[in-house]
Structure formats: structure tokens, C-alpha cells
Design a protein around this motif. Structure first.
Motif, PDB file in Angstrom:
ATOM      1  N   ASP A   1       0.842  -1.201   0.000  1.00 29.68           N
ATOM      2  CA  ASP A   1       0.000   0.000   0.000  1.00 29.68           C
ATOM      3  C   ASP A   1       0.874   1.248   0.000  1.00 29.68           C
ATOM      4  O   ASP A   1       1.768   1.376   0.844  1.00 29.68           O
ATOM      5  N   ASN A   2       0.601   2.161  -0.928  1.00 28.55           N
ATOM      6  CA  ASN A   2       1.304   3.439  -0.947  1.00 28.55           C
ATOM      7  C   ASN A   2       0.554   4.387  -0.018  1.00 28.55           C
ATOM      8  O   ASN A   2      -0.627   4.676  -0.219  1.00 28.55           O
ATOM      9  N   ILE A   3       1.246   4.849   1.053  1.00 30.41           N
ATOM     10  CA  ILE A   3       0.592   5.718   2.039  1.00 30.41           C
ATOM     11  C   ILE A   3       1.105   7.149   1.960  1.00 30.41           C
ATOM     12  O   ILE A   3       0.704   8.000   2.745  1.00 30.41           O
ATOM     13  N   GLY A   4       1.997   7.399   1.032  1.00 35.33           N
ATOM     14  CA  GLY A   4       2.560   8.735   0.861  1.00 35.33           C
ATOM     15  C   GLY A   4       3.631   8.682  -0.202  1.00 35.33           C
ATOM     16  O   GLY A   4       3.963   7.604  -0.700  1.00 35.33           O
ATOM     17  N   ASN A   5       4.193   9.811  -0.534  1.00 32.87           N
ATOM     18  CA  ASN A   5       5.213   9.867  -1.569  1.00 32.87           C
ATOM     19  C   ASN A   5       6.444   9.054  -1.157  1.00 32.87           C
ATOM     20  O   ASN A   5       7.093   9.375  -0.174  1.00 32.87           O
ATOM     21  N   GLY A   6       6.728   7.957  -1.880  1.00 37.58           N
ATOM     22  CA  GLY A   6       7.863   7.110  -1.548  1.00 37.58           C
ATOM     23  C   GLY A   6       7.705   6.354  -0.246  1.00 37.58           C
ATOM     24  O   GLY A   6       8.692   6.022   0.398  1.00 37.58           O
ATOM     25  N   GLN A   7       6.451   6.074   0.161  1.00 37.73           N
ATOM     26  CA  GLN A   7       6.193   5.382   1.426  1.00 37.73           C
ATOM     27  C   GLN A   7       5.231   4.221   1.196  1.00 37.73           C
ATOM     28  O   GLN A   7       4.096   4.432   0.770  1.00 37.73           O
ATOM     29  N   TYR A   8       5.704   3.019   1.497  1.00 34.13           N
ATOM     30  CA  TYR A   8       4.911   1.807   1.264  1.00 34.13           C
ATOM     31  C   TYR A   8       4.860   0.954   2.525  1.00 34.13           C
ATOM     32  O   TYR A   8       5.850   0.846   3.246  1.00 34.13           O
ATOM     33  N   VAL A   9       3.697   0.324   2.764  1.00 35.79           N
ATOM     34  CA  VAL A   9       3.560  -0.642   3.860  1.00 35.79           C
ATOM     35  C   VAL A   9       2.964  -1.931   3.300  1.00 35.79           C
ATOM     36  O   VAL A   9       2.211  -1.916   2.327  1.00 35.79           O
ATOM     37  N   ALA A  10       3.313  -3.059   3.927  1.00 37.36           N
ATOM     38  CA  ALA A  10       2.792  -4.356   3.509  1.00 37.36           C
ATOM     39  C   ALA A  10       1.300  -4.433   3.836  1.00 37.36           C
ATOM     40  O   ALA A  10       0.886  -4.191   4.967  1.00 37.36           O
ATOM     41  N   ASP A  11       0.501  -4.789   2.836  1.00 33.80           N
ATOM     42  CA  ASP A  11      -0.952  -4.849   3.006  1.00 33.80           C
ATOM     43  C   ASP A  11      -1.382  -5.896   4.036  1.00 33.80           C
ATOM     44  O   ASP A  11      -2.438  -5.785   4.632  1.00 33.80           O
ATOM     45  N   ALA A  12      -0.543  -6.914   4.268  1.00 29.52           N
ATOM     46  CA  ALA A  12      -0.867  -7.970   5.241  1.00 29.52           C
ATOM     47  C   ALA A  12      -0.976  -7.424   6.664  1.00 29.52           C
ATOM     48  O   ALA A  12      -1.476  -8.103   7.558  1.00 29.52           O
ATOM     49  N   TYR A  13      -0.511  -6.189   6.876  1.00 31.87           N
ATOM     50  CA  TYR A  13      -0.577  -5.562   8.200  1.00 31.87           C
ATOM     51  C   TYR A  13      -1.641  -4.472   8.293  1.00 31.87           C
ATOM     52  O   TYR A  13      -1.758  -3.798   9.305  1.00 31.87           O
TER      53      TYR A  13
ATOM     54  N   THR B   1      -8.157  -0.395  -3.978  1.00 30.68           N
ATOM     55  CA  THR B   1      -8.087   0.892  -4.650  1.00 30.68           C
ATOM     56  C   THR B   1      -7.281   0.752  -5.936  1.00 30.68           C
ATOM     57  O   THR B   1      -6.937  -0.366  -6.319  1.00 30.68           O
ATOM     58  N   VAL B   2      -6.980   1.849  -6.567  1.00 30.18           N
ATOM     59  CA  VAL B   2      -6.285   1.828  -7.856  1.00 30.18           C
ATOM     60  C   VAL B   2      -4.878   1.289  -7.735  1.00 30.18           C
ATOM     61  O   VAL B   2      -4.255   1.379  -6.676  1.00 30.18           O
ATOM     62  N   ARG B   3      -4.362   0.751  -8.817  1.00 26.76           N
ATOM     63  CA  ARG B   3      -2.971   0.305  -8.889  1.00 26.76           C
ATOM     64  C   ARG B   3      -2.069   1.517  -9.028  1.00 26.76           C
ATOM     65  O   ARG B   3      -2.417   2.480  -9.727  1.00 26.76           O
ATOM     66  N   CYS B   4      -0.901   1.464  -8.393  1.00 28.94           N
ATOM     67  CA  CYS B   4       0.070   2.545  -8.532  1.00 28.94           C
ATOM     68  C   CYS B   4       0.665   2.536  -9.936  1.00 28.94           C
ATOM     69  O   CYS B   4       0.738   1.483 -10.561  1.00 28.94           O
ATOM     70  N   GLY B   5       1.147   3.694 -10.350  1.00 23.71           N
ATOM     71  CA  GLY B   5       1.867   3.759 -11.601  1.00 23.71           C
ATOM     72  C   GLY B   5       1.024   4.235 -12.726  1.00 23.71           C
ATOM     73  O   GLY B   5       1.412   4.349 -13.829  1.00 23.71           O
TER      74      GLY B   5
END
Length: 87
Positions: free
Chosen positions: A61-73, A83-87
Motif C-alpha cells: 500500500d502506498n501511504i505517501g510519496n515514496g512510502q509503502y507498507v505491507a498490506d498484510a498488516y 483501490t487503484v494500482r500505482c503507476g
């Protein structure tokens, strides 16, 4: 400025979650989220497969600019994309 409202999702209870610079465990940790927070999910992308409180998933999950967390958490209520795919 974003005009739409981004839904926030709770991080698993009792977890201090690593925020990484990209969608995978090989990316550096940019910060750590405190316990009990909710995060905005701007977009989601495939990455390293991670097992957490909400199962095993390769979604990040993208939670901010250059910030990602594992969706399993993150409690999204779904094993898939919410939600939408990044990119």
C-alpha cells in the motif's frame, strides 16, 4: 492538491509498522508507524510476499510519496486490491 477523499485503514493492533521506500522488504525503512494508527491508501502495487496478521499477500500500500507498507498488516477487509494500482 488532491480533491478526492482517500479512505483510511487501520494498521493491525499492537504493531509498529515499518514504512519502506518501495513495495518490498528489500527497500530501506524510511520511518516506523506507531501503534494504533490508520493509514491512507493512495494506490496499491505488487511487491514482496509478506505474511502478517491479515494473511499472506504480495500487495503493498502506498501511504505517501515514496512510502509503502505491507498490506498484510493493514485491515482493508479484503485479500485483494481495494483501490487503484500505482503507476
Amino acid at each position: 492538491m488532491e480533491s478526492y477523499s482517500v479512505k483510511r485503514y487501520p494498521v493491525a493492533p499492537g504493531v509498529r509498522l515499518n514504512v519502506r521506500s518501495g513495495p518490498g522488504t528489500q527497500y530501506g525503512i524510511v520511518r516506523m508507524l506507531p501503534e494504533g494508527v490508520s493509514v491512507p491508501i493512495n494506490c496499491q502495487t505488487p511487491g514482496t510476499r509478506v505474511t502478517g496478521p491479515y494473511g499472506t499477500s504480495a500487495i503493498w500500500d502506498n501511504i505517501g510519496n515514496g512510502q509503502y507498507v505491507a498490506d498484510a498488516y493493514v485491515r482493508t477487509g479484503s485479500d485483494g486490491y481495494v483501490t487503484v494500482r500505482c503507476g
